[in-house]
Design an enzyme around this catalytic site. Structure first.
Site, PDB file in Angstrom:
ATOM      1  CG  ASP A  23      47.888  48.650  15.683  1.00  0.00           C
ATOM      2  OD1 ASP A  23      47.488  48.990  16.809  1.00  0.00           O
ATOM      3  OD2 ASP A  23      48.437  47.556  15.464  1.00  0.00           O
TER       4      ASP A  23
ATOM      5  CB  SER B 296      46.372  46.362  19.843  1.00  0.00           C
ATOM      6  OG  SER B 296      47.460  47.138  19.393  1.00  0.00           O
TER       7      SER B 296
ATOM      8  CD  GLN C 170      45.848  50.260  19.613  1.00  0.00           C
ATOM      9  OE1 GLN C 170      47.000  50.397  20.025  1.00  0.00           O
ATOM     10  NE2 GLN C 170      45.561  49.887  18.373  1.00  0.00           N
TER      11      GLN C 170
END
Length: 292
Positions: free
Chosen positions: A209, A233, A283
């Site tokens: 991430d 996110s 993502q």
């Protein structure tokens, strides 16, 4: 100024962070680090959710995919409870759902699937061939040195990861970043992990991430923070293809196929130094100009 914790000490702190405390058979409690930004880092809550789900699965079954949604910002001052639902245990696969809760409300939802080792068809695209190795690239400290105004709390955060950007990172000054269709970063944990495949998968989730949404900004030569973009996110997916160690170098080869509606999509492929494709991430993030 307090110096950040680095190396094996920082890795050991990360392992402790991922060692959730059992509340009952299907509920686990995770703590937050003592130093951090106001919002919980997304990679942390995703990694802890995978720990919780994996604790309820036979160790002979290894995670091969996860899909998560970030639904609320996590509060660093509160512990996080992970509620696990056993969706299915079949002959080859187990599926778990983990819900991260704070103050009685979900902040993150994850579904993860685990599989026994099996033999079958095997192929993958080759790793990029035109990328310098990590030893040829500046360290994170070298990269940060020219930008003291961009450090903020990051100058005292523990640094369990060794991160070497091939291209300019997303936190340089506005106007210093050249538009680029790719964002490539070498990563590894800056210490050794125990030989636990679930722990390696969870730490890879934690790392995945960190730089992925940089690829969206890279297409436009944009940067994070003042003079650039703020973001968060929205979801995260990760597929594990082959065995790996998170404490050995891997190349995170990221790109962004689309951005629209204040959202950007990024995908990333992870390759070991010998060219094995070990994982793929995707993502979508919320991206807005600062002040919008």
């Amino acid at each position: 100024m307090t110096e950040p914790i680095t190396g094996q000490a920082a890795v050991d702190n990360l392992v402790e962070l991922l060692d959730l405390a059992p509340v009952d058979e299907l509920v686990f409690r995770g703590q937050n680090p003592p130093i951090g930004p106001p919002r919980v880092y997304g990679g942390q809550v995703a990694a802890q959710a995978l720990v919780a789900g994996g604790r309820t699965v036979d160790p002979s079954r290894h995670v091969h995919s996860l899909h998560g949604y970030f639904v609320r910002a996590g509060d660093m001052t509160e512990p996080i409870d992970y509620h696990v639902e056993k969706i299915r245990d079949g002959r080859s696969f187990s599926v778990r759902r983990s819900v991260a809760m704070q103050r009685g409300k979900p902040i993150f939802l994850m579904s993860a699937s685990f599989q026994v080792r099996e033999e079958g068809l095997d192929h993958h695209d080759p790793a990029p061939s035109d990328v310098p190795g990590p030893d040829e690239l500046p360290t994170m400290s070298d990269r940060l040195a020219p930008y003291p105004e961009r450090l903020g709390i990051w100058k005292i955060l523990p640094r369990p990861m060794d991160v070497r950007y091939v291209d300019e990172p997303g936190w340089v000054r506005p106007g210093k970043r050249v538009a680029n269709d790719q964002q490539r970063v070498w990563m590894r944990l800056d210490g050794k992990l125990p030989d636990d495949p679930l722990l390696h998968a969870c730490t890879l989730t934690y790392m995945s991430d960190l730089t992925l949404l940089d690829a969206v900004l890279s297409v436009h030569g944009e940067v994070w923070g003042p003079g650039g973009v703020i973001g968060a996110s929205l979801d995260h997916a990760l597929w594990f293809h082959r065995p790996f160690r998170a404490d050995e170098w891997f190349l995170y080869d990221c790109a962004s196929p689309s951005a629209s509606g204040s959202r950007g999509l990024a995908t990333g492929r992870m390759f070991t130094r010998d060219g094995r494709h070990i994982a793929t991430a995707a993502q979508e993030g919320l991206l807005r100009p600062v002040g919008a």
